[in-house]
Every structure is written in C-alpha cells, then in structure tokens.
Write a protein that holds these residues in place. Structure first.
Motif, PDB file in Angstrom:
ATOM      1  N   ILE A 153       9.456  -5.547   0.574  1.00 18.01           N
ATOM      2  CA  ILE A 153       9.008  -6.897   0.952  1.00 18.01           C
ATOM      3  C   ILE A 153       9.901  -7.940   0.268  1.00 18.01           C
ATOM      4  CG2 ILE A 153       7.080  -8.533   0.738  1.00 18.01           C
ATOM      5  CD1 ILE A 153       5.237  -5.941   0.814  1.00 18.01           C
ATOM      6  N   VAL A 177       1.646  -0.903   4.278  1.00 20.31           N
ATOM      7  CA  VAL A 177       1.576   0.206   3.316  1.00 20.31           C
ATOM      8  C   VAL A 177       0.290   1.031   3.467  1.00 20.31           C
ATOM      9  CG1 VAL A 177       3.081  -0.934   1.628  1.00 20.31           C
ATOM     10  CG2 VAL A 177       0.615  -1.103   1.353  1.00 20.31           C
ATOM     11  N   TYR A 178      -0.757   0.431   4.031  1.00 25.04           N
ATOM     12  CA  TYR A 178      -2.022   1.182   4.199  1.00 25.04           C
ATOM     13  C   TYR A 178      -2.177   1.705   5.630  1.00 25.04           C
ATOM     14  CZ  TYR A 178      -3.068  -0.881  -0.324  1.00 25.04           C
ATOM     15  OH  TYR A 178      -3.008  -1.253  -1.645  1.00 25.04           O
ATOM     16  N   SER A 193       4.959   2.435   2.221  1.00 25.59           N
ATOM     17  CA  SER A 193       4.972   2.998   0.860  1.00 25.59           C
ATOM     18  C   SER A 193       4.528   4.466   0.885  1.00 25.59           C
ATOM     19  CB  SER A 193       4.010   2.205  -0.017  1.00 25.59           C
ATOM     20  OG  SER A 193       3.819   2.853  -1.258  1.00 25.59           O
ATOM     21  N   LYS A 197       6.723   5.143  -6.780  1.00 24.02           N
ATOM     22  CA  LYS A 197       7.422   3.944  -6.322  1.00 24.02           C
ATOM     23  C   LYS A 197       8.529   4.288  -5.326  1.00 24.02           C
ATOM     24  CE  LYS A 197       6.729   0.327  -7.282  1.00 24.02           C
ATOM     25  NZ  LYS A 197       5.768  -0.674  -6.765  1.00 24.02           N
TER      26      LYS A 197
HETATM   27  N1  PMP Z   1       1.596  -4.280  -0.286  1.00 24.82           N
HETATM   28  C1  PMP Z   1       0.321  -4.168  -0.606  1.00 24.82           C
HETATM   29  C2  PMP Z   1      -0.667  -4.993   0.130  1.00 24.82           C
HETATM   30  C3  PMP Z   1      -0.081  -3.300  -1.618  1.00 24.82           C
HETATM   31  O1  PMP Z   1      -1.367  -3.218  -1.956  1.00 24.82           O
HETATM   32  C4  PMP Z   1       0.879  -2.529  -2.260  1.00 24.82           C
HETATM   33  C5  PMP Z   1       0.421  -1.585  -3.326  1.00 24.82           C
HETATM   34  N2  PMP Z   1       0.897  -1.816  -4.552  1.00 24.82           N
HETATM   35  C6  PMP Z   1       2.229  -2.675  -1.890  1.00 24.82           C
HETATM   36  C7  PMP Z   1       2.543  -3.568  -0.896  1.00 24.82           C
HETATM   37  C8  PMP Z   1       3.388  -1.961  -2.481  1.00 24.82           C
HETATM   38  O2  PMP Z   1       3.315  -0.687  -2.847  1.00 24.82           O
HETATM   39  P1  PMP Z   1       4.407   0.028  -3.735  1.00 24.82           P
HETATM   40  O3  PMP Z   1       5.433  -0.991  -4.135  1.00 24.82           O
HETATM   41  O4  PMP Z   1       3.671   0.574  -4.891  1.00 24.82           O
HETATM   42  O5  PMP Z   1       5.004   1.076  -2.850  1.00 24.82           O
END
Ligand code: PMP
Ligand code: GLN
Length: 382
Positions: A99, A199-200, A228, A239
């Motif tokens: 992002i 990511v979800y 993610s 990560k």
């Molecule tokens: N976006 C959202 C909305 C998240 O909750 C998360 C979790 N940390 C992330 C992005 C990024 O995840 P990560 O950098 O841990 O892969």
C-alpha cells in the motif's frame, strides 16, 4: 541534531501501544490482529526444506517467478481475470508495504486521497509522508456503509486516488455490487487511481462473496490491488504479500520497490509457491474464521457488550454505549488493566477521533483463549 519530522502528528501505532499494555498487565491480547493458533506445519516444513536445499539467495526482484505464476493462476480461478505474472505482480514484504509503495508511486505534493474512516492506521501517514493530503470520509455509523454522495461531494481536480478496503478493518464490513457501481460512476472518465486493500479476501463470512477489483477490468485498469500472505496462512510475522496492478502502473511501482527492499526473503516464497497449490487452505478460511466469530459472539452474550455486524476480517466490533461514560481509549485501557483483556479503541482509526463507544476485538484465537478472555470480562462486569 534536529530532525524536521515528516510525520509531526504521528505517535506510536495503537497496535503496539495496546500490545505493550497487554504484556505489562498480563492481559489477553484481543487487540492487535494476529492469530494465536499454530500455522500449518506442512508450510513451515516447506520453508525448512527450501533452506536446507540452499534456496537462501536473492530471488528475482519482483518475486520468485513460480510464485508469481501460481498467483496469476489463483486469481484467475478466484476472480476470472487474466494477470501477467511477469509484468503485473510484485511480491512485497507485506500488504502494508504494498500500500505504501502504491501511494509513493502515484502521489505528488498537494494531491488529495479519499479514504474511509475508521481506516487502517497506516493509510494517512502513508499519504502525508508523500506530501499529499488525506481526505477522510466517515462511514455511516452504526452499519459503517459508504454514503457515496459524500464521496462525490469530496472529489476535486486534485483527487489522485481513492483507497478502499474490503473486508474492512476494523468493522468487518464487506463492499457490495452497489458500492462497486457507485465507485465506477465516480472514477469513470477521470484520472483517479484506486488502491484496493484486499488483505482479508478469504476471511469472509455468511456466504458473502469477495468483490475483488480484479473482477472488474474497467476498474482494475486504474488499480493497485494489495494482498497479504500473513492473513491467508496465519503467519502475520512473516510479513509477505504482493501487489497486482496493470503493467503501466506496475512498471512505476517496481521503480520504487527496487530501491526500497529490492526483493523479499526467498525460502518463504519457495515454500508458498508449492503450498498455494492446495486450494483448500485458503478456500476453507472463511468457514474456519466464521466459526470463531460465532463462538466468540456466543460467549460474549454473557457480557453487556452489544455486537455490531461483522461479515469478514479478524474483527468484531462491540458497542458499550450506555454502560459507562468513558472514552473508547479510557475504557480500552481500563479493560486491559482491570479486566485483563486488551482491545483496540475504534477512535484510533480516525484522524479526528470520533467516539461512538465502540471497541474492536480480534477473534482469530484459540477457543480456550476466547473463553478465558470472556470469563474475565464477565467477572469484570459483576
Ligand atoms: N491492511 C489492513 C486493513 C490490515 O489489517 C493489514 C494487517 N496488518 C494490512 C493491510 C497489512 O498486512 P501485512 O503488512 O501484515 O501483510
Ligand atoms: N492488521 C493488524 C491489526 O489491525 C495489525 C497490524 C499492525 O500491528 N500494524 O490489528
């Protein structure tokens, strides 16, 4: 030495604040979003195996080619899109980095970015560190829907991007076809980019379908879609994630990426490239976490908290309106210190704190953890 801060209004992220407080008070941490159950042992064994086989040197700057090929097949099956693994996918050290890199790729000073609050806490600092201006729009409490008229009213000639997030952190709200159509109407014929935080993507419940931007070629042509592996394989500490964007956008994204982290760790990429072939691992996630949400909600009936709807993510919001007059922040601290349960105050997800008396709970935990946490809350309210 004097440093002129690039982020003068920023303190320590709420996730670290609440996790540290949880450690200090020996509280159960339902604040920061991470699972406390073990990840799949076959995947850890695959990492071990790749290390032993000597897959320990730099992989391609854009990510291991076989992993990108498999990701292209995966999104093709899930979202019916044709993605070129050579030119349209880059593996990144997590979704947050993807992002940040997308923002840094497109933003010039004084550009405006529309985002929806409550918002994941990295978005605004990511925008501001690039000299751009965050334009927050509140989701409509209590269902946290988007009032698209408000979005139309805030679009200006300076609007460079809109960032969306579905399933949504912290509310668990999921975008609908109507939202997609409204977004389409707004960006049509403009130069506005979209950053889609997905990511979800697999943590979605109640038979809802994830409406990835990858499904819509007219929207994808202007979008950086961020994912993610941490959320998909229960390994947030790894990560590792990736960004998918059309070639023209990805070319610029890679210019930023190559001089920031250059490439991500290789053994995990080798391991995921083989593990990802087992589709059940991610297709079963929705059911798995929905059961946890339901288990948690059921336990929480013993407390005076009132649930708000959650259809995805790791999170469930609870209102404590009418229970006390404390601010969300004060109540979250009190619960950590006195009840022994850490949560996240939703006001932390707003630039100018909005206090609806709502706390965020992470239910991605072992049933035993959820039971102990809720027992402590029950005791606290006695
Ligand atoms: N976006 C959202 C909305 C998240 O909750 C998360 C979790 N940390 C992330 C992005 C990024 O995840 P990560 O950098 O841990 O892969
Ligand atoms: N995504 C997780 C959350 O929202 C944690 C992210 C973080 O700690 N930066 O709680």
């Amino acid at each position: 030495m004097f440093i002129q801060s690039k982020l003068p209004n920023v303190g320590t992220t709420i996730f670290t604040v609440m996790s540290s407080l949880a450690v200090k008070h020996n509280a159960i941490n339902l604040g920061q979003g991470f699972p406390d159950f073990p990840m799949n042992e076959r995947l850890t064994a695959l990492v071990n195996q790749s290390m032993k086989q000597g897959q320990n040197q730099y992989v391609h700057m854009c990510g291991l080619p076989t992993l990108r090929e498999r990701l292209s097949e995966k999104v093709n099956t899930s979202y019916h899109c044709q993605i070129n693994p050579d030119t349209e996918i880059t593996v990144t050290p997590g979704g947050t980095y993807a992002i940040y890199t997308a923002f840094t790729t497109i933003l010039q000073p004084a550009d405006e970015v529309i985002l929806f609050e409550p918002a994941y806490d990295s978005y605004i600092p990511n925008i501001e560190i690039n000299g751009a201006i965050a334009v927050p729009i509140s989701l409509e409490y209590p269902d946290y829907s988007i009032d698209w008229q408000k979005v139309k009213d805030r679009v200006t000639k300076k609007t460079k991007a809109i960032i969306i997030n579905s399933p949504h952190n912290p509310t668990g709200v999921v975008l609908t076809e109507n939202d997609i159509n409204e977004l389409r109407e707004i960006v049509k014929g403009t130069e506005i980019f979209i950053i889609s935080d997905e990511v979800y993507e697999h943590l979605i419940f109640d038979q809802k379908e994830h409406l990835s931007i990858l499904r819509y070629p007219d929207l994808f042509e202007r979008t950086f879609v961020c994912f993610s592996f941490g959320k998909v394989y229960h390994c947030t500490g790894w990560k590792l994630g990736y960004c998918i964007a059309p070639e023209k956008l990805m070319k610029e994204f890679r210019k930023v990426h190559q001089f920031n982290c250059f490439t991500c760790n290789s053994p995990m990429q080798h391991a995921i490239a083989s593990f990802i072939e087992d589709k059940d691992q991610y297709l079963s996630l929705g059911n798995f976490l929905q059961q946890k949400r339901d288990y948690f909600q059921n336990l929480m009936k013993e407390t005076p908290f009132r649930p708000l709807p959650s259809h995805g993510s790791y999170f469930q919001l609870y209102s404590y309106e009418g229970l006390n007059e404390l601010s969300e922040n004060e109540f979250a601290i009190q619960l950590t210190e006195q009840a022994g349960v850490a949560t996240i105050p939703v006001s932390a997800f707003y630039k100018k704190p909005v206090d609806n008396k709502v706390l965020r709970f992470c239910f991605a935990k072992k049933e035993a953890t959820l039971e102990v946490a809720v027992n402590r809350l029950v005791e606290f309210f006695k």
